[in-house]
Design a protein around this motif. Structure first.
Motif, short mmCIF file in Angstrom:
data_model
loop_
_atom_site.label_atom_id
_atom_site.label_comp_id
_atom_site.label_asym_id
_atom_site.label_seq_id
_atom_site.Cartn_x
_atom_site.Cartn_y
_atom_site.Cartn_z
N ARG A 92 0.77 -1.27 0.00
CA ARG A 92 0.00 0.13 -0.17
C ARG A 92 0.76 1.28 -0.14
O ARG A 92 1.69 1.51 0.59
N ARG A 94 0.06 5.72 -0.05
CA ARG A 94 -0.91 6.76 0.03
C ARG A 94 -1.15 7.44 -1.33
O ARG A 94 -0.03 7.88 -1.90
N ASN A 100 -6.00 4.92 -0.76
CA ASN A 100 -4.58 4.28 -0.67
C ASN A 100 -4.73 3.47 -1.73
O ASN A 100 -5.89 2.84 -2.34
N LYS A 101 -3.63 3.19 -2.43
CA LYS A 101 -3.56 2.34 -3.63
C LYS A 101 -2.85 1.15 -3.15
O LYS A 101 -1.67 1.01 -2.53
N LEU A 102 -3.55 -0.05 -3.63
CA LEU A 102 -2.83 -1.29 -3.38
C LEU A 102 -2.19 -2.06 -4.76
O LEU A 102 -3.13 -1.78 -5.71
N TYR B 33 -13.19 1.93 -4.86
CA TYR B 33 -12.42 1.64 -5.74
C TYR B 33 -13.07 0.53 -6.66
O TYR B 33 -13.64 -0.17 -6.43
N TYR B 35 -11.25 -2.29 -9.48
CA TYR B 35 -9.93 -3.22 -9.77
C TYR B 35 -10.64 -3.92 -11.07
O TYR B 35 -11.51 -4.58 -10.86
#
Lengths: 114, 119
Positions: A92, A94, A100-102, B33, B35
């Motif tokens: 992760r 920020r 947040n970006k995974l 989100y 994906y």
């Protein structure tokens, strides 16, 4: 080079075995390190997360992070057939504006056999 | 139970025929989100909403759009699906309102996914 590398397997082990799953990463901006479990035709579910280098234990699961080597591991003790799933590591970072970006690994398919 | 719901679970569309996938959540999370997960590949972030603010990933094709009419719902629109868009589409949510709380790291909660087939 991918930001996160994970061996896709498949990995087949006998019931009761210790399983070791690993990922390497290249982005130093990653702050949190997660392991997700994904059963067939289901969404990923969080197993564990860690923030700093070291070990974190939760029942039969131990997550290990080595930031200096950019290497993370998940150990499963006394593996059970119900542990059969795909295990995804995720890192992760920020977003500047929030959220947040995974970034995921490709996942390792695990089968625990009776 | 609070959860992330995706409809439909399976969607079949024809090449070039617009399709919309739906996500709803009862968690009252402010971040949502989308994906894309192709077979045997890692989930890849397409875009996210922080409240009403839309944030597109740089490499998300223009063919993919999203709408968030309210906190609970978010839609993924594929304007002209190609064969390469066949994938599992995962919706996730997180809460930023707990930011700063030591025990919270803003976990992302995933829905079960919609599997899209393009004929």
């Amino acid at each position: 080079q991918k930001e996160v590398e994970q061996d896709p397997g498949p990995l087949s082990v006998p019931e009761g075995a210790i399983v070791s799953l690993n990922c390497t990463y290249s982005n130093s901006a990653f702050q949190y390190f997660m392991w997700y479990r994904q059963y067939s035709r289901k969404g990923p579910e969080l197993l564990m997360y860690t923030y700093s280098s070291g070990n974190k234990e939760d029942g039969r699961f131990t997550a290990q992070v080595d930031k200096s080597s950019k290497y993370i591991s998940l150990f499963i003790r006394d593996s059970q057939p119900s542990d059969s799933a795909t295990y995804l590591c995720a890192m992760r970072e920020r977003f500047t504006g929030g959220g947040n970006k995974l970034t995921f690994g490709t996942g390792t398919q695990l089968k625990v056999e009776l | 139970d609070a959860m992330v719901i995706q409809n439909p679970r399976y969607q079949v569309t024809q090449f070039g025929k617009p399709v919309t996938l739906s996500c709803s959540q009862t968690l009252n999370h402010n971040v949502m989100y989308w994906y894309q997960q192709k077979s045997s590949q890692a989930p890849k972030l397409l875009f996210h909403y922080y409240d009403k603010d839309f944030n597109n990933e740089a490499d998300t094709p223009d063919n993919f759009q999203s709408r968030r009419p309210n906190t609970s719902f978010c839609f993924l629109d594929i304007r002209s699906p190609g064969l390469g868009d066949a994938a599992m589409y995962l919706c996730a949510t997180s809460s930023e309102r707990l930011a700063g709380v030591p025990s919270s790291y803003n976990e992302q909660f995933f829905g079960p996914g919609t599997r899209l087939t393009v004929l």
